[in-house]
Design a protein around this motif. Structure first.
Motif, PDB file in Angstrom:
ATOM      1  N   UNK A  45       0.825  -1.195   0.000  1.00  0.00           N
ATOM      2  CA  UNK A  45       0.000   0.000   0.000  1.00  0.00           C
ATOM      3  C   UNK A  45       0.868   1.257   0.000  1.00  0.00           C
ATOM      4  N   UNK A  46       1.804   1.333   0.939  1.00  0.00           N
ATOM      5  CA  UNK A  46       2.608   2.550   1.029  1.00  0.00           C
ATOM      6  C   UNK A  46       3.609   2.671  -0.127  1.00  0.00           C
ATOM      7  N   UNK A  47       4.047   1.561  -0.659  1.00  0.00           N
ATOM      8  CA  UNK A  47       4.931   1.606  -1.837  1.00  0.00           C
ATOM      9  C   UNK A  47       4.183   2.185  -3.037  1.00  0.00           C
ATOM     10  N   UNK A  48       2.931   1.752  -3.209  1.00  0.00           N
ATOM     11  CA  UNK A  48       2.126   2.261  -4.326  1.00  0.00           C
ATOM     12  C   UNK A  48       1.847   3.752  -4.150  1.00  0.00           C
ATOM     13  N   UNK A  49       1.498   4.166  -2.939  1.00  0.00           N
ATOM     14  CA  UNK A  49       1.201   5.571  -2.691  1.00  0.00           C
ATOM     15  C   UNK A  49       2.442   6.440  -2.862  1.00  0.00           C
ATOM     16  N   UNK A  50       3.567   6.004  -2.276  1.00  0.00           N
ATOM     17  CA  UNK A  50       4.803   6.799  -2.354  1.00  0.00           C
ATOM     18  C   UNK A  50       5.280   6.940  -3.800  1.00  0.00           C
ATOM     19  N   UNK A  51       5.281   5.831  -4.505  1.00  0.00           N
ATOM     20  CA  UNK A  51       5.725   5.877  -5.908  1.00  0.00           C
ATOM     21  C   UNK A  51       4.747   6.716  -6.736  1.00  0.00           C
ATOM     22  N   UNK A  52       3.460   6.627  -6.428  1.00  0.00           N
ATOM     23  CA  UNK A  52       2.474   7.426  -7.158  1.00  0.00           C
ATOM     24  C   UNK A  52       2.726   8.913  -7.012  1.00  0.00           C
ATOM     25  N   UNK A  53       3.065   9.349  -5.798  1.00  0.00           N
ATOM     26  CA  UNK A  53       3.368  10.767  -5.578  1.00  0.00           C
ATOM     27  C   UNK A  53       4.601  11.180  -6.383  1.00  0.00           C
ATOM     28  N   UNK A  54       5.639  10.335  -6.360  1.00  0.00           N
ATOM     29  CA  UNK A  54       6.869  10.659  -7.098  1.00  0.00           C
ATOM     30  C   UNK A  54       6.594  10.697  -8.602  1.00  0.00           C
ATOM     31  N   UNK A  55       5.822   9.735  -9.091  1.00  0.00           N
ATOM     32  CA  UNK A  55       5.514   9.699 -10.525  1.00  0.00           C
ATOM     33  C   UNK A  55       4.730  10.942 -10.937  1.00  0.00           C
ATOM     34  N   UNK A  56       3.817  11.395 -10.084  1.00  0.00           N
ATOM     35  CA  UNK A  56       3.054  12.609 -10.411  1.00  0.00           C
ATOM     36  C   UNK A  56       3.973  13.822 -10.466  1.00  0.00           C
ATOM     37  N   UNK A  57       4.864  13.944  -9.498  1.00  0.00           N
ATOM     38  CA  UNK A  57       5.742  15.112  -9.442  1.00  0.00           C
ATOM     39  C   UNK A  57       6.745  15.116 -10.598  1.00  0.00           C
ATOM     40  N   UNK A  58       7.248  13.944 -10.954  1.00  0.00           N
ATOM     41  CA  UNK A  58       8.194  13.895 -12.070  1.00  0.00           C
ATOM     42  C   UNK A  58       7.479  14.023 -13.426  1.00  0.00           C
ATOM     43  N   UNK A  59       6.253  13.576 -13.503  1.00  0.00           N
ATOM     44  CA  UNK A  59       5.532  13.619 -14.770  1.00  0.00           C
ATOM     45  C   UNK A  59       5.004  14.983 -15.126  1.00  0.00           C
ATOM     46  N   UNK A  60       4.771  15.864 -14.129  1.00  0.00           N
ATOM     47  CA  UNK A  60       4.189  17.172 -14.398  1.00  0.00           C
ATOM     48  C   UNK A  60       5.069  18.042 -15.294  1.00  0.00           C
ATOM     49  N   UNK A  61       6.361  18.246 -14.982  1.00  0.00           N
ATOM     50  CA  UNK A  61       7.177  19.079 -15.886  1.00  0.00           C
ATOM     51  C   UNK A  61       7.362  18.444 -17.264  1.00  0.00           C
ATOM     52  N   UNK A  62       7.441  17.113 -17.320  1.00  0.00           N
ATOM     53  CA  UNK A  62       7.589  16.448 -18.622  1.00  0.00           C
ATOM     54  C   UNK A  62       6.359  16.709 -19.482  1.00  0.00           C
TER      55      UNK A  62
END
Length: 926
Positions: A69-86
């Motif tokens: 659960x926490x791995x999915x949530x943590x990675x999801x936050x990182x993916x959102x933050x890295x995907x926004x500028x791209x």
């Protein structure tokens, strides 16, 4: 050095942008006609992939609820933050993931590495999704998996053939149905079994920590989930078609960028958590741990809460799985075709079309399916995610840190003409971060770095990219400035001769003209002549002077460059083969705890022997590739030299042609001047002849008139005397008789001479009119000839020559008498001037004949003749042997022109020295 332009015609698959979708280009404004909502809907349509549920289920089974659960949530936050500028930069500059990577710190060739990473993501997940679909077909139709893999691969190709145009329609019509089927099982489960959520929260699976949280297991689970970070690339491939941001729709534009870009992870995290939830529920319903992570099994259990009829549950599940997998695999296949197009176009300088690489990508995915990739899902994604996160981390660092700080250009430059081949900012940071994180992932640094290998890759990439940019001062981003940066109109490419928007155009100094980005990418002749790149000899700069002197002077001038190329090729191929064999070793030995030690040893020895053979073949093949490439380059350089020589020859010939045209114009002007002078001289000659005729006639008329005047004067005098005698009355008979005799003689003399003068004047009048009027009429040839000779009598009387006219006295001719008069006059004058020496008696003969429909006019003299060497020149203008003695050189030239052009006849001259000359003129009678 400039080279000749040669038009490039692309095949239909490349030239038709409905198929090609600007695979290697900036997406022009003219192509971005879809609304922001439609683009966002198409981008989110690919989120149907059930690998998300499979990943979530695998994480829950292997690491328990809390860690997954926490791995999915943590990675999801990182993916959102890295995907926004791209997503923002891709939508702003209308470029796909590869073009974005080129201008964000990797360089033109350096981004091929990331293209390969991205392409591998597409075919790995294509294989995972197709496996899920094939399992569904096996469950419902009992179709063998091997055949199902082929069927699930082939059905995608026609759907992706027409690119985003057809994919738009597919997602537009299937999205509502798919979303309904997605949430329906969860709603029914929570309605019928509220305790299912609580049971899931206590699900331990195979985790050593049970349902509790364990940092190491959390890190390991996050590494697997991090493999999804590259999904932003597939989102960007659609986002590049987003319309430009306008002042009146800024909110709508940003909403589309977020939802179609990094916002995919919202649904992605929900689907992963949903997969973990359904996996725990499936295990409660008796599904084995080995099959509980299969989406087909998950949704079979989920749809049992929707309907109590097994056949309905099975049919709906299979339909939902097939629909989901078709929707995602069209995206995987489409993105893969773009990635492979970018990868191979830069390495091979050829582009057969996106459709070719579509088939290629599907074929690789099919091979992975047949090798059983789904059974090693965790290992595959864990290894892959380390490289993927390093790439995305370096890309984000450049967009978020380097560009705002001015360490890199503020815009995205993707064209070959303006980029260095390699940029150490992106390439270096990805290489270092990938190697360190993969070393940590295999356990070299211990269990803690192994568990957090993906976080190490992300952190290193984020730090290294700005650090390398500072060290290199950002000088490897742009090779030169873009002269079209402020251009607003379309520009024609000098190679393919098509018009493109200025963002897709570059100025090529080698061709000395504008060139589009695709033609620039595929060109093999320019050798990057627009950029200042190190030569092969300069590749030895890092080598010490002693080694450089030994390699260049003792062995070969280019050996250092060859060694560097050989090491690069052989190490790359060796690393690839080593990774594949290592993956096989991991799959067959390490991941099989039940294998015996003897079997493991034999497998290990076999793999070592195979790797040794491969490395030997790689060494030989790499050297062959280096020499082949060098030979090709030398051949191309020789061809370029020949092209340059040919171009110089063409330019010289063009210059000679221009000079020849100028000379021709000068000659034409000179000829015109000569013709004008000739015409003027001919006219002067005519006037001179006419003047001579007038003088001769005046002299000839003067004699009879003078005699007539004398006789009349005598008659007047005698008449006066006779009158006085008569009046005085002294007249005698003898005086009367004498007066009558004188009067009769004077009257007869006066009348005779006046008749002679009248005849001369009438003849002169006719000839003069004919010579001046140039009118065509019917005339008696012999009579007119005698009139002409009569006009020449003043000249002839001064010579002892005798002229004789022979022929039919009734011969008539319908022609131009003036021209005929000029011909006779010139021939007679020519004989008088050239044929006889002074005081020599000559005989001139004119003969007239009628032969069929022609009149033959022969003129002959018995003079001294024409020398043989001059006979061929007599009709040439200005040729004369009496220059300064009365000869102008135009007499016979005028005769020739009048006979052949004016009268439409022919003239021939025969002459023998000391015998005479004969002219034969043949004229048509009418």
């Amino acid at each position: 050095m400039k080279i000749l332009q040669s038009r490039r015609d692309y095949n239909t698959w490349v030239a038709t942008e409905t198929l090609e979708d600007y695979a290697l280009r900036f997406a022009p404004k003219s192509f971005r006609k879809w609304s922001a909502w439609l683009v966002a809907n198409t981008a989110t349509g690919g989120l149907s992939f059930l690998a998300l549920e499979a990943i979530g289920g695998s994480l829950a089974i292997n690491y328990g609820f809390a860690n997954s659960f926490w791995a999915i949530i943590a990675v999801g936050v990182i993916i959102f933050l890295t995907g926004l500028p791209i997503a923002y930069y891709a939508a702003k500059y209308s470029v796909d993931m590869d073009l974005l990577t080129r201008g964000a710190g990797f360089g033109y060739i350096g981004s091929t590495i990331t293209s390969l990473i991205y392409a591998s993501f597409t075919f790995i997940f294509f294989a995972l999704e197709a496996v899920v679909m094939a399992q569904a077909l096996e469950l419902y139709f009992h179709l063998p998996l091997a055949i199902g893999y082929v069927l699930c691969s082939l059905v995608i190709i026609p759907l992706v053939f027409f690119g985003v145009t057809l994919i738009n329609q597919l997602h537009l019509w299937t999205q509502p149905l798919w979303f309904t089927l997605l949430i329906l099982p969860y709603v029914c489960i929570l309605y019928k079994e509220p305790d299912a959520l609580e049971n899931w929260m206590h699900f331990a699976g195979q985790s050593s920590s049970g349902a509790a949280f364990d940092p190491l297991l959390f890190g390991t689970a996050a590494t697997v989930s991090f493999s999804l970070i590259v999904q932003i690339g597939e989102q960007v491939d659609y986002l590049r078609f987003l319309p430009d941001k306008q002042e009146n729709d800024r909110g709508q534009w940003w909403l589309a960028v977020v939802l179609a870009g990094p916002g995919w992870i919202f649904l992605g995290c929900a689907k992963q958590l949903g997969g973990a939830f359904l996996a725990s529920l499936a295990i409660e319903h008796g599904v084995s741990l080995a099959k509980a992570n299969q989406p087909t099994q998950m949704y079979l259990v989920g749809f049992e809460y929707v309907s109590s009829k097994p056949e309905v549950v099975l049919a709906v599940t299979i339909f939902f799985v097939i629909l989901s997998q078709v929707k995602i695999n069209v995206t995987n296949a489409y993105a893969g075709s773009l990635a492979w197009s970018n990868f191979f176009s830069r390495l091979t300088h050829s582009h057969p079309g996106r459709v070719v690489w579509l088939v290629f990508n599907v074929a690789i995915a099919l091979l992975l399916m047949e090798l059983g990739v789904f059974s090693t899902l965790e290992a595959v994604l864990g290894l892959y995610s380390n490289v993927a996160i390093a790439w995305v981390g370096a890309l984000v660092a450049d967009l978020v840190i380097n560009k705002p700080l001015g360490l890199s250009p503020s815009y995205i430059e993707f064209k070959r003409a303006y980029l260095y081949n390699f940029n150490p900012v992106g390439c270096g940071s990805v290489l270092i971060a990938s190697l360190v994180s993969m070393a940590a992932f295999v356990g070299i640094f211990g269990p803690v770095p192994k568990a957090f290998a993906s976080f190490i890759a992300l952190g290193l990439a984020l730090v290294l990219a700005p650090a390398i940019a500072v060290l290199t001062k950002g000088k490897y981003y742009l090779a030169r400035e873009d002269p079209y940066s402020n251009c607003t109109y379309t520009i024609n490419c000098c190679i393919c001769e098509q018009a493109y928007e200025p963002q897709d155009m570059a100025f090529c100094p080698v061709y000395d003209d504008s060139i589009c980005s695709l033609c620039c990418s595929l060109d093999t002749r320019c050798h990057d002549g627009c950029k200042t790149c190190p030569t092969r000899d300069q590749n030895l700069d890092p080598v010490s002077p002693i080694v450089r002197r030994f390699l260049q002077d003792k062995l070969s001038p280019h050996l250092g460059g060859r060694l560097l190329s050989y090491l690069a090729v052989s190490l790359a191929l060796s690393a690839l083969v080593g990774a594949i064999l290592g993956f096989i070793y991991y799959q067959q030995v390490i991941s099989e705890p039940d294998i015996s030690a003897l079997t493991a040893q034999r497998l290990t020895e076999t793999l070592i022997e195979v790797s040794a053979v491969f490395f030997v073949l790689i060494g030989i093949g790499s050297w062959w590739l280096v020499l082949t490439q060098e030979s090709r380059q030398l051949s191309q350089e020789e061809l370029d030299k020949q092209n340059l020589q040919l171009q110089q020859e063409v330019e010289e010939r063009q210059l000679a042609e221009v000079q020849l045209q100028e000379k021709a114009q000068q000659l034409e002007q000179t000829l015109y001047n000569l013709q004008q002078a000739e015409a003027q001289l001919i006219q002067t000659e005519k006037m001179a002849a006419l003047g001579g005729l007038v003088a001769g006639i005046a002299h000839e008329v003067n004699t009879p008139i003078g005699i007539g005047v004398t006789a009349a004067s005598l008659l007047v005098e005698k008449t006066t005397a006779f009158s006085e005698c008569f009046q005085s009355g002294t007249m005698k008979r003898s005086e009367l008789k004498k007066f009558l005799d004188i009067a009769q003689q004077s009257s007869q003399m006066t009348l005779a001479n006046l008749n002679r003068a009248a005849q001369l004047i009438q003849s002169f009048k006719q000839v003069a009119v004919d010579q001046s009027s140039e009118l065509k009429r019917v005339f008696n040839l012999k009579a007119y000839l005698e009139e002409v000779l009569l006009q020449l009598s003043p000249v002839l009387q001064t010579t002892p020559h005798i002229i004789t006219v022979q022929g039919d006295a009734h011969l008539m001719l319908n022609s131009y008498p003036g021209a005929f008069s000029q011909i006779v006059t010139n021939l007679v004058m020519n004989s008088l001037i050239h044929a006889y020496p002074p005081d020599q008696l000559g005989h001139l003969t004119v003969t007239l004949k009628h032969i069929e429909a022609h009149v033959v006019f022969e003129y002959a003299d018995d003079g001294q003749g024409i020398p043989p060497e001059n006979l061929g020149k007599i009709f040439e203008p200005f040729f004369t042997t009496k220059r300064g003695q009365g000869g102008s050189g135009l007499g016979l030239h005028i005769v020739y022109n009048l006979v052949t052009q004016k009268l439409g006849g022919t003239i021939r001259c025969e002459s023998q020295p000391s015998i005479g000359t004969r002219f034969c003129i043949r004229l048509p009678t009418s």
